[in-house]
Scaffold this active site. Structure first.
Site, PDB file in Angstrom:
ATOM      1  N   TYR A 117       1.232   4.158  -6.979  1.00 13.39           N
ATOM      2  CA  TYR A 117       0.677   2.921  -7.539  1.00 13.39           C
ATOM      3  C   TYR A 117       1.522   1.805  -6.951  1.00 13.39           C
ATOM      4  O   TYR A 117       2.121   1.032  -7.650  1.00 13.39           O
ATOM      5  CB  TYR A 117       0.823   3.026  -9.066  1.00 13.39           C
ATOM      6  CG  TYR A 117       0.107   2.026  -9.921  1.00 13.39           C
ATOM      7  CD1 TYR A 117      -1.263   1.814  -9.826  1.00 13.39           C
ATOM      8  CD2 TYR A 117       0.817   1.290 -10.880  1.00 13.39           C
ATOM      9  CE1 TYR A 117      -1.899   0.915 -10.651  1.00 13.39           C
ATOM     10  CE2 TYR A 117       0.181   0.393 -11.720  1.00 13.39           C
ATOM     11  CZ  TYR A 117      -1.188   0.209 -11.594  1.00 13.39           C
ATOM     12  OH  TYR A 117      -1.821  -0.679 -12.431  1.00 13.39           O
ATOM     13  N   HIS A 122      -2.073  -4.955  -6.424  1.00 13.72           N
ATOM     14  CA  HIS A 122      -2.992  -4.156  -7.233  1.00 13.72           C
ATOM     15  C   HIS A 122      -2.448  -3.972  -8.652  1.00 13.72           C
ATOM     16  O   HIS A 122      -3.167  -4.179  -9.639  1.00 13.72           O
ATOM     17  CB  HIS A 122      -3.223  -2.794  -6.580  1.00 13.72           C
ATOM     18  CG  HIS A 122      -4.013  -1.846  -7.428  1.00 13.72           C
ATOM     19  ND1 HIS A 122      -5.346  -2.027  -7.695  1.00 13.72           N
ATOM     20  CD2 HIS A 122      -3.647  -0.710  -8.078  1.00 13.72           C
ATOM     21  CE1 HIS A 122      -5.782  -1.042  -8.471  1.00 13.72           C
ATOM     22  NE2 HIS A 122      -4.771  -0.229  -8.724  1.00 13.72           N
TER      23      HIS A 122
END
Ligand code: MN
Length: 405
Positions: A117, A122
């Site tokens: 991640y 994002h």
């Protein structure tokens, strides 16, 4: 040159990516993409030029070839580059097949799959959408590369249809959950790296050692069922909203081929713990784009991003993954997490592009999309280019099919 390579081909002489292909007359085997052709490495091996066991080339996966080690596989790549320019070398036109005449297969037998991640853009966008616009990043995010263990069995090669998953969602927070086809189906623009050397249980891989353990990269689409994900993910994280499918591009581009495109990553603030510090740059300038084509219609490019935006690099991801002694194996897949850039035109998921469905996207066909519809074809593409040298990944596509009844 033994074979014509079109200018601007992803598969230039500077690339030499490995994959698994078959034709109507040949079983799955190791090949190399060159321009619009595939070089059949079994045929090359039959000339006696390789000093390793040729069985590794006659396989349905690259794992055995990769297990020969970089000293061998990097040598094979360099030899092919030399032979392509040697009219008196071992290559003949009969060893090439047209890509249009071949079927590509899943290149790697993936044992374990981890999804990180690692894009700060994002993680910030998702944090703003789902949590607190003021404190979008959770307290751990800048201190470690957040990730989860995904599902390896459902990773498929480009061209595999994606059946809309069914599951449990809770569209109305005041009402009980319901069961049915996912309504908020999304893609995630990611890249994956493939482990090329196994470690032992209990062993940690340092950031300095990590390059030796990374064979190459693919484009990676982490299909996501946002409504299933939103209801299920607390408190243990992604599960069925992710595990129904992920798609990869068929050609594994080696880290050798990507070295000329190495760039510095973003400055990390605050400074990371010593085990996560790197003495070399390990971000890569790889242009990425996403195309969406409704069934039977023209494609609209809905995002352009770049792998260089990654906050956490592969060396840090691998060092963190093994810092507790967890072992990795040849063929393990490590995906980056959604790769979003700084502005709305570079977001790596529909969740971000449409602000969780609040601002529909208008395609060039005039149609609107909040999330993916049945019949939609979603394609990721990627390439690096510098000083006239292009190294590309080709593409990874999938068409959304209706749920099974
Ligand atoms: Mn993901």
């Amino acid at each position: 040159m033994i074979i014509e390579i079109p200018t601007h081909s992803d598969f230039s002489i500077h690339n030499i990516p490995f994959g698994i292909f078959s034709t109507p007359t040949s079983s799955p085997r190791v090949g190399v993409a060159i321009g619009e052709h595939i070089l059949d490495l079994v045929e090359v091996g039959n000339t006696g030029v390789f000093d390793f066991n040729l069985d590794v080339l006659n396989k349905s996966y690259l794992n055995a070839f990769i297990a020969l080690g970089k000293s061998v596989t990097s040598g094979v790549r360099r030899s092919i580059q030399a032979w392509l320019q040697d009219d008196n070398g071992p290559l003949t036109a009969a060893m090439f097949v047209k890509q249009t005449d071949a079927t590509m297969h899943m290149p790697i037998k993936v044992g374990d799959y981890t999804d990180f991640y690692s894009s700060i853009e994002h993680a910030t966008n998702v944090g703003k959408l789902f949590r607190d616009p003021e404190n979008a990043l959770l307290p751990n995010w800048r201190h470690l590369p957040v990730g989860y263990h995904g599902r390896a069995s459902s990773i498929v090669v480009s061209g595999t249809d994606i059946v809309r998953p069914k599951g449990q969602t809770r569209p109305d927070p005041e009402a009980p959950p319901v069961y049915g086809p996912c309504k908020l189906l999304d893609f995630e623009l990611e890249m994956g790296f493939v482990i090329g050397k196994s470690s032992q249980l209990g062993q940690t891989i340092t950031t300095a050692e990590a390059p030796d353990y990374i064979f190459g990269m693919v484009l990676f689409n982490d299909w996501s069922a946002r409504d299933i994900q939103k209801w299920e993910y607390v408190p243990l994280g992604p599960f069925l909203g992710k595990s129904f499918a992920s798609s990869v591009s068929p050609w594994v581009v080696t880290m050798d081929a990507l070295m000329p495109f190495k760039v510095a990553g973003p400055k990390q603030e605050p400074e990371v713990l010593p085990y996560l510090q790197c003495s070399e740059d390990y971000n890569f300038d790889i242009n990425l784009e996403v195309g969406l084509a409704p069934k039977g219609q023209a494609e609209t490019i809905i995002s352009r991003s770049n792998y260089k935006y990654m906050y956490w690099n592969q060396l840090q991801q691998l060092a963190h993954h093994t810092v507790n002694g967890c072992n990795v194996n040849i063929g393990d897949m490590m995906a980056s997490g959604t790769i979003s850039g700084k502005d709305e035109k570079s977001y790596g998921s529909l969740l971000e592009i449409t602000f969780a469905g609040r601002q529909p996207l208008t395609l060039e066909t005039g149609e609107e999309r909040k999330f993916l519809q049945n019949g939609d074809e979603l394609t990721l593409r990627g390439y690096a280019e510098k000083d006239g040298k292009r190294v590309g990944f080709g593409s990874v596509s999938g068409v959304i099919l209706p749920s099974n009844s």
